[in-house]
Design a protein around this motif. Structure first.
Motif, PDB file in Angstrom:
ATOM      1  N   SER A   1       0.826  -1.201   0.000  1.00  7.80           N
ATOM      2  CA  SER A   1       0.000   0.000   0.000  1.00  7.80           C
ATOM      3  C   SER A   1       0.861   1.252   0.000  1.00  7.80           C
ATOM      4  N   SER A   2       0.416   2.288  -0.718  1.00  6.58           N
ATOM      5  CA  SER A   2       1.169   3.549  -0.750  1.00  6.58           C
ATOM      6  C   SER A   2       1.200   4.217   0.619  1.00  6.58           C
ATOM      7  N   ASN A   3       0.146   4.004   1.432  1.00  2.11           N
ATOM      8  CA  ASN A   3       0.161   4.565   2.779  1.00  2.11           C
ATOM      9  C   ASN A   3       1.240   3.931   3.648  1.00  2.11           C
ATOM     10  N   VAL A   4       1.555   2.675   3.394  1.00  4.10           N
ATOM     11  CA  VAL A   4       2.649   2.011   4.106  1.00  4.10           C
ATOM     12  C   VAL A   4       3.963   2.711   3.785  1.00  4.10           C
ATOM     13  N   LEU A   5       4.197   2.958   2.506  1.00  2.10           N
ATOM     14  CA  LEU A   5       5.432   3.617   2.093  1.00  2.10           C
ATOM     15  C   LEU A   5       5.511   5.034   2.651  1.00  2.10           C
ATOM     16  N   LEU A   6       4.391   5.746   2.656  1.00  7.64           N
ATOM     17  CA  LEU A   6       4.378   7.123   3.131  1.00  7.64           C
ATOM     18  C   LEU A   6       4.745   7.192   4.616  1.00  7.64           C
TER      19      LEU A   6
ATOM     20  N   LEU B   1      -0.400  -3.892   4.232  1.00  2.85           N
ATOM     21  CA  LEU B   1      -1.454  -2.889   4.355  1.00  2.85           C
ATOM     22  C   LEU B   1      -1.171  -1.796   5.378  1.00  2.85           C
ATOM     23  N   ARG B   2      -0.236  -2.038   6.299  1.00  4.71           N
ATOM     24  CA  ARG B   2      -0.052  -1.078   7.392  1.00  4.71           C
ATOM     25  C   ARG B   2       1.375  -1.134   7.910  1.00  4.71           C
ATOM     26  N   ALA B   3       1.949   0.037   8.163  1.00  5.01           N
ATOM     27  CA  ALA B   3       3.265   0.127   8.813  1.00  5.01           C
ATOM     28  C   ALA B   3       3.059   0.474  10.281  1.00  5.01           C
ATOM     29  N   PHE B   4       3.878  -0.124  11.145  1.00  7.30           N
ATOM     30  CA  PHE B   4       3.810   0.127  12.581  1.00  7.30           C
ATOM     31  C   PHE B   4       5.192   0.566  13.071  1.00  7.30           C
ATOM     32  N   PRO B   5       5.440   1.881  13.073  1.00  7.40           N
ATOM     33  CA  PRO B   5       6.753   2.364  13.540  1.00  7.40           C
ATOM     34  C   PRO B   5       6.981   2.034  15.005  1.00  7.40           C
ATOM     35  N   CYS B   6       8.208   1.672  15.323  1.00  3.80           N
ATOM     36  CA  CYS B   6       8.581   1.445  16.721  1.00  3.80           C
ATOM     37  C   CYS B   6       9.057   2.767  17.306  1.00  3.80           C
TER      38      CYS B   6
ATOM     39  N   LEU C   1      -5.486   9.288   2.553  1.00  5.03           N
ATOM     40  CA  LEU C   1      -4.756   9.038   3.790  1.00  5.03           C
ATOM     41  C   LEU C   1      -5.751   8.633   4.875  1.00  5.03           C
ATOM     42  N   THR C   2      -5.459   7.570   5.563  1.00  2.57           N
ATOM     43  CA  THR C   2      -6.354   7.124   6.632  1.00  2.57           C
ATOM     44  C   THR C   2      -6.057   7.882   7.921  1.00  2.57           C
ATOM     45  N   SER C   3      -7.027   7.919   8.794  1.00  5.38           N
ATOM     46  CA  SER C   3      -6.825   8.573  10.094  1.00  5.38           C
ATOM     47  C   SER C   3      -5.759   7.846  10.902  1.00  5.38           C
ATOM     48  N   ASP C   4      -5.644   6.531  10.717  1.00  2.86           N
ATOM     49  CA  ASP C   4      -4.602   5.756  11.395  1.00  2.86           C
ATOM     50  C   ASP C   4      -3.219   6.289  11.048  1.00  2.86           C
ATOM     51  N   VAL C   5      -2.987   6.516   9.758  1.00  2.00           N
ATOM     52  CA  VAL C   5      -1.673   6.983   9.305  1.00  2.00           C
ATOM     53  C   VAL C   5      -1.389   8.380   9.855  1.00  2.00           C
ATOM     54  N   LEU C   6      -2.368   9.276   9.764  1.00  2.00           N
ATOM     55  CA  LEU C   6      -2.173  10.639  10.265  1.00  2.00           C
ATOM     56  C   LEU C   6      -1.909  10.647  11.770  1.00  2.00           C
ATOM     57  N   ASN C   7      -2.633   9.826  12.498  1.00  3.41           N
ATOM     58  CA  ASN C   7      -2.433   9.742  13.944  1.00  3.41           C
ATOM     59  C   ASN C   7      -1.033   9.225  14.262  1.00  3.41           C
ATOM     60  N   GLU C   8      -0.591   8.220  13.501  1.00  2.00           N
ATOM     61  CA  GLU C   8       0.748   7.660  13.735  1.00  2.00           C
ATOM     62  C   GLU C   8       1.828   8.695  13.429  1.00  2.00           C
ATOM     63  N   MET C   9       1.609   9.503  12.396  1.00  2.77           N
ATOM     64  CA  MET C   9       2.580  10.550  12.058  1.00  2.77           C
ATOM     65  C   MET C   9       2.708  11.559  13.192  1.00  2.77           C
ATOM     66  N   MET C  10       1.587  11.944  13.783  1.00  7.32           N
ATOM     67  CA  MET C  10       1.636  12.909  14.881  1.00  7.32           C
ATOM     68  C   MET C  10       2.283  12.309  16.134  1.00  7.32           C
ATOM     69  N   LEU C  11       2.060  11.028  16.368  1.00  3.87           N
ATOM     70  CA  LEU C  11       2.720  10.365  17.498  1.00  3.87           C
ATOM     71  C   LEU C  11       4.231  10.346  17.305  1.00  3.87           C
ATOM     72  N   LEU C  12       4.675  10.146  16.066  1.00  2.83           N
ATOM     73  CA  LEU C  12       6.105  10.175  15.775  1.00  2.83           C
ATOM     74  C   LEU C  12       6.676  11.573  15.976  1.00  2.83           C
ATOM     75  N   VAL C  13       5.931  12.589  15.556  1.00  2.00           N
ATOM     76  CA  VAL C  13       6.376  13.978  15.758  1.00  2.00           C
ATOM     77  C   VAL C  13       6.576  14.241  17.246  1.00  2.00           C
ATOM     78  N   ASP C  14       5.623  13.825  18.064  1.00  2.00           N
ATOM     79  CA  ASP C  14       5.736  14.031  19.507  1.00  2.00           C
ATOM     80  C   ASP C  14       6.914  13.246  20.091  1.00  2.00           C
ATOM     81  N   TYR C  15       7.136  12.045  19.585  1.00  2.00           N
ATOM     82  CA  TYR C  15       8.203  11.202  20.137  1.00  2.00           C
ATOM     83  C   TYR C  15       9.577  11.804  19.872  1.00  2.00           C
ATOM     84  N   TYR C  16       9.781  12.330  18.666  1.00  2.00           N
ATOM     85  CA  TYR C  16      11.116  12.840  18.304  1.00  2.00           C
ATOM     86  C   TYR C  16      11.283  14.336  18.555  1.00  2.00           C
TER      87      TYR C  16
END
Length: 454
Positions: free
Chosen positions: A228-233, A264-269, A387-402
């Motif tokens: 999925s392109s959302n996985v790559l993004l 279908l889905r990426a799960f960043p650590c 873009l799914t809400s899951d992906v956007l939420n994960e992006m914001m969690l990464l922003v907060d983490y780093y």
């Protein structure tokens, strides 16, 4: 992905003839207060502790590096000014102690290490930070106190590359002050698998290996892959945020009838590679997320921030371990996809990250002590509608983490003379754009958060 440090790290004090003197906290305070910094420090008096206390450098994992005769060494800068070598966990009191130790491993005849000229902090020689300190706090100091240390005749093999890089930086006045420091060490040249032979404990586990094609080893790719392109993004976004290596998992489905692996889905650590304590909790959270979404674990990804997106010997072994673990005890075949993302390698074409899917074929039965064979996996990329809400939420969690991470990429700096790091990440992510063009407006909020982090 280096070796786990020993529980009681050895402290190494020997730095050779030129090792800078270690000052006590009181002595450093005296040096600061005397005559309003008017009492000049000698070059031996300016230590990493001084630079840390005055905010010129910050502690962090993997922020220090040495390149010597084709070998790379990475170190963590600790809060007390000491250096921890990532590979072994050994603690060194000074840059010269670490540089001398590392260089003697490569060249036993080496007597000293020229630590401040050899060790780089975030790509720049430590001696440059020493010069900055003197300019700021002792402008009347003789700059030869610094420059005399910068003439190690065999300190680097890449002097020509350094000179060329400096020349390129000066082609646009003013940018060299904010330009992201490119690696000036010689590139690690990938080796062909056929040159490896039997496993050798003395071989550098970070040696990069070229990928083979399935056809080159007289095999067919035993499965098809759709990503999925959302996985790559999301994966590309994660890998762009930090100069350190990151890792994550891939969720999807495996259809035994069609032999199709769908990612279908990426799960960043959101954890550090060396943080063993939080790793299990993060992995447990990802397992729960997979279960809640009805997905299976189908692979993993990691980054080579500034290097080619090719597997190292260590990556090959890790991939083989994942494949065997995913196969389970019933011996039923299920593939495990490995992906390497190289966001900041200057050998990339344009601003887009290089993304490399790979798999490992076990060595022949008659050569069980050989390395596994890394092979390129042909993949079909499926463009998502939005873009799914899951992906956007994960992006914001990464922003907060780093957000407060010392190895956070400075997005206001320049990737190349005409492209900022912010332009770089935007351009790379646009390669994975969904069909709905409204995605760019949605991502602007994420980009504004990135901009506020620096």
């Amino acid at each position: 992905m280096g070796s786990e440090p020993p529980s009681s790290p050895q402290v190494v004090e020997d730095g050779g003839e030129e090792d800078e003197e270690e000052l006590s906290g009181g002595e450093e305070a005296d040096l600061r207060s005397s005559s309003g910094r008017g009492s000049l420090l000698t070059r031996r008096g300016i230590t990493l502790r001084v630079l840390l206390k005055d905010g010129l450098v910050e502690p962090g994992d993997g922020v220090l590096a040495i390149h010597y005769l084709g070998k790379n060494f990475v170190g963590d800068l600790l809060t007390d000014g000491k250096i921890r070598w990532v590979e072994t966990g050994q603690i060194f009191n000074s840059p010269s102690a670490w540089a001398t130790h590392c260089k003697r491993l490569v060249n036993p005849a080496k007597k000293s290490g020229c630590g401040w000229a050899s060790v780089r902090y975030r790509g720049q020689k430590l001696v440059q930070y020493k010069t900055t300190w003197l300019h700021k706090y002792q402008p009347s100091a003789d700059m030869s106190l610094v420059s005399e240390e910068d003439d190690d005749e065999d300190e680097e093999e890449g002097k020509a590359a350094v000179q060329a890089d400096d020349k390129n930086k000066n082609t646009k006045p003013g940018l060299h002050d904010v330009m992201v420091s490119r690696r000036t060490d010689r590139e690690r040249i990938p080796v062909r698998y056929c040159t490896l032979g039997t496993r050798d404990a003395a071989r550098d586990p970070h040696t990069l290996v070229e990928l083979s094609a399935f056809s080159a080893i007289n095999r067919f790719q035993p499965f098809n892959v759709a990503v999925s392109s959302n996985v790559l993004l999301l994966m590309d976004f994660h890998c762009h945020l930090t100069t350190s290596e990151v890792v994550g998992y891939l969720g999807g489905r495996w259809d035994t009838n069609t032999q199709l692996l769908t990612v279908l889905r990426a799960f960043p650590c959101r954890t550090r590679l060396a943080d063993r304590d939080s790793a299990s909790a993060v992995e447990e959270e990802i397992c729960q997320n997979l279960f809640m979404r009805g997905l299976s674990l189908v692979g993993w990804y990691h980054s080579h921030p500034r290097g080619p997106a090719l597997p190292s010997l260590q990556d090959i072994d890790s991939q083989m371990d994942h494949q065997l673990r995913l196969q389970g005890s019933n011996n039923g075949f299920q593939p495990c996809l490995g992906i390497i993302c190289g966001p900041y390698y200057h050998g990339n074409q344009g601003v887009a990250s290089t993304i490399t899917p790979f798999w490992v074929v076990p060595p022949p039965e008659q050569r069980p002590n050989d390395y596994g064979i890394p092979v390129a996996v042909e993949v079909t990329y499926v463009q998502d509608n939005f873009l799914t809400s899951d992906v956007l939420n994960e992006m914001m969690l990464l922003v907060d983490y780093y957000r407060a991470a010392p190895d956070l990429v400075q997005f206001n700096q320049y990737w190349c003379p005409d492209t900022t790091m912010m332009d770089k990440i935007k351009g790379s992510l646009s390669c994975h754009a969904p069909k709905d063009q409204a995605y760019s407006q949605i991502l602007e909020h994420v980009y504004s958060q990135l901009g506020s982090m620096n």
